[in-house]
Design a protein around this motif. Structure first.
Motif, PDB file in Angstrom:
ATOM      1  N   ARG A  94       0.839  -1.212   0.000  1.00 50.77           N
ATOM      2  CA  ARG A  94       0.000   0.000   0.000  1.00 50.77           C
ATOM      3  C   ARG A  94       0.870   1.258   0.000  1.00 50.77           C
ATOM      4  NH1 ARG A  94      -5.095  -1.857   1.841  1.00 50.77           N
ATOM      5  NH2 ARG A  94      -4.893  -3.867   2.872  1.00 50.77           N
ATOM      6  N   SER A 100      -9.593  -2.242   3.164  1.00 48.12           N
ATOM      7  CA  SER A 100      -9.602  -2.820   4.518  1.00 48.12           C
ATOM      8  C   SER A 100      -8.675  -2.061   5.472  1.00 48.12           C
ATOM      9  CB  SER A 100      -9.218  -4.295   4.463  1.00 48.12           C
ATOM     10  OG  SER A 100      -7.878  -4.445   4.069  1.00 48.12           O
ATOM     11  N   ASP A 175      -2.743   0.823  -4.026  1.00 48.01           N
ATOM     12  CA  ASP A 175      -2.324  -0.435  -3.400  1.00 48.01           C
ATOM     13  C   ASP A 175      -2.468  -1.566  -4.417  1.00 48.01           C
ATOM     14  OD1 ASP A 175      -5.043  -1.209  -3.457  1.00 48.01           O
ATOM     15  OD2 ASP A 175      -5.381  -0.635  -1.380  1.00 48.01           O
TER      16      ASP A 175
HETATM   17  N1  UDP Z   1      -6.825  -7.615  -3.391  1.00 48.65           N
HETATM   18  C1  UDP Z   1      -6.905  -8.617  -4.350  1.00 48.65           C
HETATM   19  N2  UDP Z   1      -7.450  -9.812  -3.996  1.00 48.65           N
HETATM   20  C2  UDP Z   1      -7.905 -10.075  -2.749  1.00 48.65           C
HETATM   21  C3  UDP Z   1      -7.817  -9.050  -1.767  1.00 48.65           C
HETATM   22  C4  UDP Z   1      -7.268  -7.836  -2.125  1.00 48.65           C
HETATM   23  O1  UDP Z   1      -6.475  -8.424  -5.488  1.00 48.65           O
HETATM   24  O2  UDP Z   1      -8.382 -11.203  -2.494  1.00 48.65           O
HETATM   25  C5  UDP Z   1      -6.243  -6.314  -3.741  1.00 48.65           C
HETATM   26  C6  UDP Z   1      -7.284  -5.212  -3.815  1.00 48.65           C
HETATM   27  O3  UDP Z   1      -7.752  -5.062  -5.144  1.00 48.65           O
HETATM   28  C7  UDP Z   1      -6.486  -3.992  -3.393  1.00 48.65           C
HETATM   29  C8  UDP Z   1      -5.434  -4.548  -2.436  1.00 48.65           C
HETATM   30  O4  UDP Z   1      -5.359  -5.932  -2.712  1.00 48.65           O
HETATM   31  O5  UDP Z   1      -5.822  -3.436  -4.517  1.00 48.65           O
HETATM   32  C9  UDP Z   1      -5.745  -4.310  -0.974  1.00 48.65           C
HETATM   33  O6  UDP Z   1      -7.022  -4.801  -0.684  1.00 48.65           O
HETATM   34  P1  UDP Z   1      -7.678  -4.619   0.761  1.00 48.65           P
HETATM   35  O7  UDP Z   1      -6.901  -5.370   1.768  1.00 48.65           O
HETATM   36  O8  UDP Z   1      -7.859  -3.164   1.029  1.00 48.65           O
HETATM   37  O9  UDP Z   1      -9.018  -5.393   0.673  1.00 48.65           O
HETATM   38  P2  UDP Z   1     -10.463  -5.051   0.140  1.00 48.65           P
HETATM   39  O10 UDP Z   1     -10.765  -3.646   0.481  1.00 48.65           O
HETATM   40  O11 UDP Z   1     -10.376  -5.314  -1.331  1.00 48.65           O
HETATM   41  O12 UDP Z   1     -11.289  -6.048   0.883  1.00 48.65           O
END
Ligand code: UDP
Ligand code: ADP
Length: 235
Positions: A94, A100, A175
Protein backbone atom coordinates in the motif's frame (compact mmCIF):
# COMPACT_ATOMS: atom_id res chain seq x y z
CA UNK A 1 1.73 -24.61 -27.56
CA UNK A 2 -1.76 -26.05 -27.02
CA UNK A 3 -4.17 -26.38 -24.13
CA UNK A 4 -4.55 -29.90 -22.70
CA UNK A 5 -6.75 -30.69 -19.70
CA UNK A 6 -8.35 -28.01 -17.55
CA UNK A 7 -6.48 -28.19 -14.23
CA UNK A 8 -8.31 -25.47 -12.35
CA UNK A 9 -11.07 -22.99 -12.85
CA UNK A 10 -10.79 -20.01 -10.51
CA UNK A 11 -12.88 -16.91 -10.15
CA UNK A 12 -11.03 -14.94 -12.83
CA UNK A 13 -8.99 -17.45 -14.82
CA UNK A 14 -8.88 -20.99 -16.13
CA UNK A 15 -5.61 -22.87 -15.92
CA UNK A 16 -4.74 -25.59 -18.46
CA UNK A 17 -1.96 -28.16 -18.68
CA UNK A 18 0.21 -28.20 -21.82
CA UNK A 19 2.45 -30.81 -23.43
CA UNK A 20 5.33 -29.30 -21.39
CA UNK A 21 5.08 -30.30 -17.69
CA UNK A 22 6.82 -27.03 -16.76
CA UNK A 23 4.30 -24.79 -18.54
CA UNK A 24 0.65 -23.87 -18.19
CA UNK A 25 -1.76 -21.86 -20.28
CA UNK A 26 -3.89 -19.36 -18.35
CA UNK A 27 -7.10 -18.12 -19.91
CA UNK A 28 -8.56 -14.91 -18.49
CA UNK A 29 -12.35 -14.66 -18.05
CA UNK A 30 -14.72 -11.69 -17.97
CA UNK A 31 -16.24 -13.02 -14.73
CA UNK A 32 -15.91 -10.75 -11.72
CA UNK A 33 -16.46 -11.59 -8.06
CA UNK A 34 -16.14 -9.60 -4.85
CA UNK A 35 -16.67 -10.01 -1.12
CA UNK A 36 -15.49 -13.61 -1.00
CA UNK A 37 -17.49 -14.58 -4.06
CA UNK A 38 -20.81 -13.28 -2.69
CA UNK A 39 -21.10 -10.64 -5.42
CA UNK A 40 -20.88 -12.00 -8.95
CA UNK A 41 -20.96 -10.31 -12.33
CA UNK A 42 -19.35 -9.82 -15.71
CA UNK A 43 -17.07 -7.04 -16.84
CA UNK A 44 -17.14 -7.18 -20.64
CA UNK A 45 -13.63 -7.17 -22.09
CA UNK A 46 -11.92 -7.58 -18.71
CA UNK A 47 -10.27 -10.91 -19.54
CA UNK A 48 -8.38 -9.51 -22.51
CA UNK A 49 -7.40 -6.31 -20.68
CA UNK A 50 -6.13 -8.15 -17.61
CA UNK A 51 -4.19 -10.66 -19.71
CA UNK A 52 -2.54 -8.03 -21.87
CA UNK A 53 -1.87 -5.64 -18.99
CA UNK A 54 -0.32 -8.39 -16.85
CA UNK A 55 1.99 -9.44 -19.66
CA UNK A 56 2.95 -5.84 -20.42
CA UNK A 57 3.93 -5.03 -16.83
CA UNK A 58 5.57 -8.42 -16.24
CA UNK A 59 7.91 -7.59 -19.16
CA UNK A 60 8.76 -4.29 -17.46
CA UNK A 61 9.48 -6.19 -14.23
CA UNK A 62 11.76 -8.66 -16.03
CA UNK A 63 13.71 -5.74 -17.48
CA UNK A 64 14.17 -4.46 -13.90
CA UNK A 65 15.47 -7.82 -12.65
CA UNK A 66 12.26 -9.20 -11.12
CA UNK A 67 11.74 -12.80 -12.34
CA UNK A 68 8.17 -13.62 -13.48
CA UNK A 69 6.20 -16.58 -14.81
CA UNK A 70 5.61 -14.92 -18.21
CA UNK A 71 6.55 -17.00 -21.26
CA UNK A 72 4.43 -16.06 -24.27
CA UNK A 73 1.16 -14.30 -25.04
CA UNK A 74 -0.89 -16.62 -27.26
CA UNK A 75 -3.92 -14.41 -27.83
CA UNK A 76 -5.96 -11.62 -26.25
CA UNK A 77 -6.99 -13.86 -23.38
CA UNK A 78 -4.41 -16.64 -23.26
CA UNK A 79 -0.82 -16.76 -22.09
CA UNK A 80 1.79 -19.48 -21.60
CA UNK A 81 3.34 -19.25 -18.12
CA UNK A 82 5.86 -21.20 -16.10
CA UNK A 83 4.07 -23.66 -13.84
CA UNK A 84 4.89 -22.75 -10.26
CA UNK A 85 3.93 -24.02 -6.84
CA UNK A 86 2.06 -21.00 -5.54
CA UNK A 87 3.25 -19.72 -2.15
CA UNK A 88 -0.08 -19.46 -0.30
CA UNK A 89 0.40 -15.80 0.62
CA UNK A 90 -1.36 -12.79 -0.85
CA UNK A 91 1.23 -10.05 -0.71
CA UNK A 92 -0.33 -6.60 -0.39
CA UNK A 93 1.58 -3.36 -0.79
CA UNK A 94 0.00 0.00 0.00
CA UNK A 95 1.08 3.54 -0.83
CA UNK A 96 -2.17 5.26 0.22
CA UNK A 97 -4.93 4.32 2.69
CA UNK A 98 -7.87 2.47 1.12
CA UNK A 99 -10.11 -0.57 1.50
CA UNK A 100 -9.60 -2.82 4.52
CA UNK A 101 -6.65 -0.73 5.76
CA UNK A 102 -8.69 2.49 5.89
CA UNK A 103 -11.58 0.67 7.54
CA UNK A 104 -9.44 -1.09 10.17
CA UNK A 105 -7.59 2.09 11.13
CA UNK A 106 -10.57 4.44 10.94
CA UNK A 107 -8.97 6.49 8.17
CA UNK A 108 -10.34 8.20 5.14
CA UNK A 109 -9.25 6.67 1.84
CA UNK A 110 -6.52 8.32 -0.20
CA UNK A 111 -4.20 9.48 2.60
CA UNK A 112 -0.59 9.13 1.47
CA UNK A 113 1.35 6.80 3.79
CA UNK A 114 4.74 7.96 5.08
CA UNK A 115 6.29 4.87 3.53
CA UNK A 116 4.90 1.86 1.61
CA UNK A 117 3.56 -1.03 3.72
CA UNK A 118 3.64 -4.76 3.08
CA UNK A 119 1.26 -7.29 4.55
CA UNK A 120 0.41 -10.94 4.03
CA UNK A 121 -2.90 -12.76 3.87
CA UNK A 122 -2.95 -16.54 4.10
CA UNK A 123 -4.46 -17.71 0.77
CA UNK A 124 -7.19 -19.98 2.10
CA UNK A 125 -10.77 -19.58 0.86
CA UNK A 126 -12.30 -21.56 3.77
CA UNK A 127 -10.68 -19.16 6.25
CA UNK A 128 -11.42 -16.11 4.04
CA UNK A 129 -7.75 -15.23 3.52
CA UNK A 130 -6.87 -14.08 7.07
CA UNK A 131 -4.25 -11.41 7.73
CA UNK A 132 -1.01 -13.02 9.02
CA UNK A 133 2.57 -11.88 9.56
CA UNK A 134 5.87 -13.42 8.54
CA UNK A 135 6.25 -15.24 11.88
CA UNK A 136 2.93 -17.01 11.23
CA UNK A 137 4.04 -17.85 7.68
CA UNK A 138 7.25 -19.40 9.04
CA UNK A 139 5.52 -21.20 11.92
CA UNK A 140 2.90 -22.68 9.59
CA UNK A 141 5.53 -23.72 7.05
CA UNK A 142 3.98 -21.57 4.31
CA UNK A 143 7.41 -20.24 3.27
CA UNK A 144 11.01 -20.25 4.47
CA UNK A 145 12.82 -17.15 5.77
CA UNK A 146 14.84 -17.01 2.53
CA UNK A 147 11.62 -17.12 0.49
CA UNK A 148 10.00 -14.41 2.63
CA UNK A 149 13.10 -12.25 2.15
CA UNK A 150 12.97 -12.70 -1.65
CA UNK A 151 9.21 -12.07 -1.73
CA UNK A 152 9.58 -8.90 0.35
CA UNK A 153 12.44 -7.57 -1.77
CA UNK A 154 10.65 -8.30 -5.06
CA UNK A 155 7.32 -6.93 -3.82
CA UNK A 156 8.81 -3.52 -2.90
CA UNK A 157 10.69 -3.49 -6.22
CA UNK A 158 7.44 -4.22 -8.09
CA UNK A 159 5.94 -1.27 -6.21
CA UNK A 160 8.73 1.09 -7.22
CA UNK A 161 8.59 0.04 -10.88
CA UNK A 162 4.79 0.25 -11.07
CA UNK A 163 4.47 3.50 -9.12
CA UNK A 164 6.85 5.24 -11.48
CA UNK A 165 5.39 3.67 -14.62
CA UNK A 166 1.76 4.48 -13.71
CA UNK A 167 2.68 8.01 -12.64
CA UNK A 168 3.84 8.54 -16.22
CA UNK A 169 0.33 7.54 -17.35
CA UNK A 170 -1.37 9.94 -14.90
CA UNK A 171 -2.33 7.08 -12.58
CA UNK A 172 -1.73 6.90 -8.83
CA UNK A 173 -0.91 3.40 -7.57
CA UNK A 174 -2.87 3.23 -4.30
CA UNK A 175 -2.32 -0.44 -3.40
CA UNK A 176 -2.11 -3.88 -4.99
CA UNK A 177 -1.95 -7.63 -4.36
CA UNK A 178 0.57 -10.00 -5.90
CA UNK A 179 1.37 -13.71 -5.63
CA UNK A 180 4.64 -15.57 -5.92
CA UNK A 181 5.53 -19.16 -6.75
CA UNK A 182 8.39 -21.61 -6.57
CA UNK A 183 9.97 -22.56 -9.88
CA UNK A 184 12.97 -24.91 -9.80
CA UNK A 185 13.88 -23.67 -6.32
CA UNK A 186 13.53 -19.97 -7.15
CA UNK A 187 10.86 -17.47 -6.13
CA UNK A 188 9.23 -15.82 -9.14
CA UNK A 189 6.26 -13.47 -9.56
CA UNK A 190 3.11 -15.33 -10.73
CA UNK A 191 -0.64 -14.74 -11.16
CA UNK A 192 -1.66 -11.29 -12.43
CA UNK A 193 -1.36 -7.52 -12.07
CA UNK A 194 -4.50 -5.80 -13.35
CA UNK A 195 -7.33 -3.43 -12.34
CA UNK A 196 -8.77 -6.50 -10.54
CA UNK A 197 -5.77 -6.65 -8.21
CA UNK A 198 -4.63 -3.01 -7.98
CA UNK A 199 -6.28 0.21 -6.86
CA UNK A 200 -5.58 2.75 -9.57
CA UNK A 201 -6.80 6.36 -9.32
CA UNK A 202 -6.60 9.10 -11.89
CA UNK A 203 -3.93 11.48 -10.54
CA UNK A 204 -5.87 14.63 -11.36
CA UNK A 205 -9.51 13.74 -10.71
CA UNK A 206 -8.87 10.91 -8.14
CA UNK A 207 -11.43 8.90 -10.11
CA UNK A 208 -11.24 5.16 -9.39
CA UNK A 209 -10.08 3.15 -12.41
CA UNK A 210 -10.25 -0.34 -10.91
CA UNK A 211 -12.41 -3.10 -9.48
CA UNK A 212 -13.75 -0.86 -6.70
CA UNK A 213 -16.16 0.44 -9.38
CA UNK A 214 -17.63 -3.08 -9.50
CA UNK A 215 -17.35 -3.81 -5.75
CA UNK A 216 -19.06 -0.55 -4.80
CA UNK A 217 -21.50 -0.24 -7.73
CA UNK A 218 -19.96 3.03 -8.89
CA UNK A 219 -20.92 2.50 -12.55
CA UNK A 220 -18.76 2.81 -15.72
CA UNK A 221 -16.87 -0.34 -14.76
CA UNK A 222 -15.97 -1.34 -18.34
CA UNK A 223 -14.98 2.26 -19.16
CA UNK A 224 -12.53 2.32 -16.24
CA UNK A 225 -10.80 -0.90 -17.36
CA UNK A 226 -10.71 0.40 -20.96
CA UNK A 227 -9.24 3.71 -19.80
CA UNK A 228 -6.37 2.00 -17.97
CA UNK A 229 -5.74 -0.19 -21.01
CA UNK A 230 -5.83 2.81 -23.36
CA UNK A 231 -3.22 4.64 -21.27
CA UNK A 232 -0.89 1.61 -21.43
CA UNK A 233 -0.69 2.35 -25.16
CA UNK A 234 -0.38 -1.30 -26.15
CA UNK A 235 -3.31 -1.57 -28.62
N1 UDP B 1 -6.83 -7.62 -3.39
C1 UDP B 1 -6.90 -8.62 -4.35
N2 UDP B 1 -7.45 -9.81 -4.00
C2 UDP B 1 -7.91 -10.08 -2.75
C3 UDP B 1 -7.82 -9.05 -1.77
C4 UDP B 1 -7.27 -7.84 -2.13
O1 UDP B 1 -6.47 -8.42 -5.49
O2 UDP B 1 -8.38 -11.20 -2.49
C5 UDP B 1 -6.24 -6.31 -3.74
C6 UDP B 1 -7.28 -5.21 -3.81
O3 UDP B 1 -7.75 -5.06 -5.14
C7 UDP B 1 -6.49 -3.99 -3.39
C8 UDP B 1 -5.43 -4.55 -2.44
O4 UDP B 1 -5.36 -5.93 -2.71
O5 UDP B 1 -5.82 -3.44 -4.52
C9 UDP B 1 -5.75 -4.31 -0.97
O6 UDP B 1 -7.02 -4.80 -0.68
P1 UDP B 1 -7.68 -4.62 0.76
O7 UDP B 1 -6.90 -5.37 1.77
O8 UDP B 1 -7.86 -3.16 1.03
O9 UDP B 1 -9.02 -5.39 0.67
P2 UDP B 1 -10.46 -5.05 0.14
O10 UDP B 1 -10.77 -3.65 0.48
O11 UDP B 1 -10.38 -5.31 -1.33
O12 UDP B 1 -11.29 -6.05 0.88
P1 ADP C 1 -8.79 -17.74 -7.64
O1 ADP C 1 -8.10 -19.04 -7.41
O2 ADP C 1 -8.52 -16.77 -6.50
O3 ADP C 1 -10.23 -17.87 -7.97
P2 ADP C 1 -7.96 -17.16 -10.42
O4 ADP C 1 -9.28 -17.33 -11.05
O5 ADP C 1 -7.12 -16.01 -10.84
O6 ADP C 1 -8.02 -17.02 -8.83
O7 ADP C 1 -7.19 -18.54 -10.64
C1 ADP C 1 -5.88 -18.63 -11.03
C2 ADP C 1 -5.16 -19.57 -10.08
O8 ADP C 1 -3.92 -19.95 -10.64
C3 ADP C 1 -4.86 -18.92 -8.74
O9 ADP C 1 -5.13 -19.83 -7.70
C4 ADP C 1 -3.36 -18.61 -8.82
O10 ADP C 1 -2.75 -18.66 -7.54
C5 ADP C 1 -2.86 -19.72 -9.72
N1 ADP C 1 -1.68 -19.39 -10.52
C6 ADP C 1 -1.35 -18.19 -11.06
N2 ADP C 1 -0.19 -18.25 -11.75
C7 ADP C 1 0.23 -19.55 -11.66
C8 ADP C 1 1.37 -20.26 -12.17
N3 ADP C 1 2.30 -19.66 -12.90
N4 ADP C 1 1.48 -21.58 -11.87
C9 ADP C 1 0.52 -22.20 -11.09
N5 ADP C 1 -0.56 -21.59 -10.61
C10 ADP C 1 -0.72 -20.28 -10.88
Amino acid sequence: MEKKELLYEGKAKKVYATEDPDKLIVSYKDDATAFDGQKKGTIVGKGAINNRMTNHVFKLFEAEGIPTHFVEELSDRETVVKKVEIVPLEVIIRNFSAGSFAKKLGMEEGIKLLCPTLEFSYKNDDLHDPFINDYYALALGLATQEEIDDITRYAFKVNEVMKKYFAGLGIELIDFKIEFGRYHGQIILADEVSPDTCRLWDMETREKLDKDRFRRDLGNVEDAYQEVFRRLGIQ
